[in-house]
Design an enzyme around this catalytic site. Sequence first.
Site, PDB file in Angstrom:
ATOM      1  N   ASN A  30       0.867  -1.182   0.000  1.00  0.00           N
ATOM      2  CA  ASN A  30       0.000   0.000   0.000  1.00  0.00           C
ATOM      3  C   ASN A  30       0.901   1.229   0.000  1.00  0.00           C
ATOM      4  O   ASN A  30       1.528   1.538   1.010  1.00  0.00           O
ATOM      5  CB  ASN A  30      -0.890  -0.034   1.258  1.00  0.00           C
ATOM      6  CG  ASN A  30      -1.723   1.229   1.402  1.00  0.00           C
ATOM      7  OD1 ASN A  30      -1.776   2.053   0.489  1.00  0.00           O
ATOM      8  ND2 ASN A  30      -2.362   1.379   2.556  1.00  0.00           N
ATOM      9  N   LYS A  32       0.038   4.246  -0.190  1.00  0.00           N
ATOM     10  CA  LYS A  32      -0.606   5.408   0.453  1.00  0.00           C
ATOM     11  C   LYS A  32      -0.417   6.648  -0.434  1.00  0.00           C
ATOM     12  O   LYS A  32      -0.390   6.523  -1.656  1.00  0.00           O
ATOM     13  CB  LYS A  32      -0.076   5.598   1.871  1.00  0.00           C
ATOM     14  CG  LYS A  32      -0.158   4.299   2.690  1.00  0.00           C
ATOM     15  CD  LYS A  32       0.061   4.486   4.148  1.00  0.00           C
ATOM     16  CE  LYS A  32      -0.057   3.143   4.866  1.00  0.00           C
ATOM     17  NZ  LYS A  32      -0.028   3.234   6.320  1.00  0.00           N
ATOM     18  N   HIS A 114      -9.412   1.218   5.255  1.00  0.00           N
ATOM     19  CA  HIS A 114      -8.119   1.382   5.930  1.00  0.00           C
ATOM     20  C   HIS A 114      -8.299   2.327   7.117  1.00  0.00           C
ATOM     21  O   HIS A 114      -9.112   3.250   7.064  1.00  0.00           O
ATOM     22  CB  HIS A 114      -7.088   1.961   4.937  1.00  0.00           C
ATOM     23  CG  HIS A 114      -5.691   1.896   5.476  1.00  0.00           C
ATOM     24  ND1 HIS A 114      -5.211   2.804   6.389  1.00  0.00           N
ATOM     25  CD2 HIS A 114      -4.683   1.014   5.246  1.00  0.00           C
ATOM     26  CE1 HIS A 114      -3.961   2.477   6.693  1.00  0.00           C
ATOM     27  NE2 HIS A 114      -3.614   1.406   6.009  1.00  0.00           N
ATOM     28  N   GLU A 116      -6.673   4.705   8.087  1.00  0.00           N
ATOM     29  CA  GLU A 116      -6.466   6.125   7.761  1.00  0.00           C
ATOM     30  C   GLU A 116      -7.706   6.718   7.102  1.00  0.00           C
ATOM     31  O   GLU A 116      -7.962   7.921   7.215  1.00  0.00           O
ATOM     32  CB  GLU A 116      -5.210   6.271   6.885  1.00  0.00           C
ATOM     33  CG  GLU A 116      -3.943   6.054   7.724  1.00  0.00           C
ATOM     34  CD  GLU A 116      -2.768   5.444   6.985  1.00  0.00           C
ATOM     35  OE1 GLU A 116      -2.747   5.469   5.739  1.00  0.00           O
ATOM     36  OE2 GLU A 116      -1.858   4.908   7.672  1.00  0.00           O
ATOM     37  N   GLU A 184      -4.933  -4.794  10.775  1.00  0.00           N
ATOM     38  CA  GLU A 184      -3.885  -3.789  10.945  1.00  0.00           C
ATOM     39  C   GLU A 184      -4.108  -3.051  12.268  1.00  0.00           C
ATOM     40  O   GLU A 184      -4.915  -2.118  12.325  1.00  0.00           O
ATOM     41  CB  GLU A 184      -3.924  -2.774   9.799  1.00  0.00           C
ATOM     42  CG  GLU A 184      -3.683  -3.375   8.435  1.00  0.00           C
ATOM     43  CD  GLU A 184      -3.129  -2.349   7.459  1.00  0.00           C
ATOM     44  OE1 GLU A 184      -2.061  -2.622   6.891  1.00  0.00           O
ATOM     45  OE2 GLU A 184      -3.732  -1.276   7.272  1.00  0.00           O
ATOM     46  N   GLY A 190       3.143   2.240  10.783  1.00  0.00           N
ATOM     47  CA  GLY A 190       4.155   3.285  10.629  1.00  0.00           C
ATOM     48  C   GLY A 190       4.931   3.595  11.898  1.00  0.00           C
ATOM     49  O   GLY A 190       5.632   4.599  11.981  1.00  0.00           O
ATOM     50  N   SER A 229       3.873  -2.204  10.196  1.00  0.00           N
ATOM     51  CA  SER A 229       5.325  -2.288  10.398  1.00  0.00           C
ATOM     52  C   SER A 229       5.920  -3.629   9.959  1.00  0.00           C
ATOM     53  O   SER A 229       6.854  -4.141  10.587  1.00  0.00           O
ATOM     54  CB  SER A 229       5.687  -1.989  11.853  1.00  0.00           C
ATOM     55  OG  SER A 229       5.361  -0.650  12.180  1.00  0.00           O
TER      56      SER A 229
HETATM   57  P1  13P Z   1       3.371   0.373   7.530  1.00  0.00           P
HETATM   58  O1  13P Z   1       3.815  -0.931   6.915  1.00  0.00           O
HETATM   59  O2  13P Z   1       4.090   1.556   7.001  1.00  0.00           O
HETATM   60  O3  13P Z   1       3.350   0.282   9.034  1.00  0.00           O
HETATM   61  O4  13P Z   1       1.843   0.585   7.073  1.00  0.00           O
HETATM   62  C1  13P Z   1       0.936  -0.441   7.234  1.00  0.00           C
HETATM   63  C2  13P Z   1      -0.302  -0.087   6.508  1.00  0.00           C
HETATM   64  O5  13P Z   1      -1.059   0.766   6.925  1.00  0.00           O
HETATM   65  C3  13P Z   1      -0.577  -0.798   5.238  1.00  0.00           C
HETATM   66  O6  13P Z   1      -1.875  -0.562   4.798  1.00  0.00           O
END
Ligand code: 13P
Length: 269
Positions: A30, A32, A114, A116, A184, A190, A229
């Site tokens: 992803n 983002k 997601h 976010e 997640e 992150g 992560s």
């Molecule tokens: P990270 O791998 O950067 O922690 O992000 C995970 C994520 O939100 C994937 O959708």
Amino acid sequence: MSGQAAQAAAKKACGETGRGMNLRQLIAGNWKMNGLAADLAELEALKRGLAMAPACDVLVCPPASLLARAAEAAKGAFALGGQDCHAEARGAFTGDISAEMLKDAGASAVIVGHSERRQFHGERDQDVAAKARAAWRAGLMAIICIGETEAERDAGNAHPVCGGQIGGSVPKDATAANTAIAYEPVWAIGTGRTPSEADVVAMHAHIRRCVVERLGPIGRDVRILYGGSVKPSNARAILSLDDVNGALVGGASLKARDFLEIVGAGMPH
Ligand code: 13P
């Protein structure tokens, strides 16, 4: 033993867990809100690195602005997905993108719900379910994201929170072919922090139970991905855990070298 009998025996041997149940792992990246035209070079590098067929399915979800060019770069070496879609197919929704548009640009999947999107765009479970249905309508696989916040985990509520998100976000007629679930934990995204292996196993087993309860026996074949992560250094350990049927990778999917290492840790079951 016939193929069917062998599969039944394998299923019996591993109970209701996903490992060993012929669930080919899915490693999804992803991107983002990252990626300009110059970053298509990473996808070219990914394609070169995947020249030997990987043991797992590989998907990259670049920003929508790059999707069509990414499809050109991927040329079938790996699949592409969107990061979100509107529930409607078309209309006066400025700035939104429909599942049909993603499909038209070369996607075969889309991430919905997601954290976010839930956090910064106020998406609720029912919105996520509508987006999953939109994905299917367009012929895309929906990767439905769930996960608890740190406060919810600290309060001992991680399992009920995720169970509730499954009940609200996963339509009852989901199938293993059109849906994957991504667990997640919000606090692991992150941050460089991951749950303990025991916590991942316990949560994935819980998710499996909830999905089977909701969808019936076909829920055993729905892939459950872990995200948060995931890096080259921890991918193998995470991907070898029971009922972990793949990974949803954020930051470490941006560089082909890192992502290829994670893909290399993927398993065919
Ligand atoms: P990270 O791998 O950067 O922690 O992000 C995970 C994520 O939100 C994937 O959708």
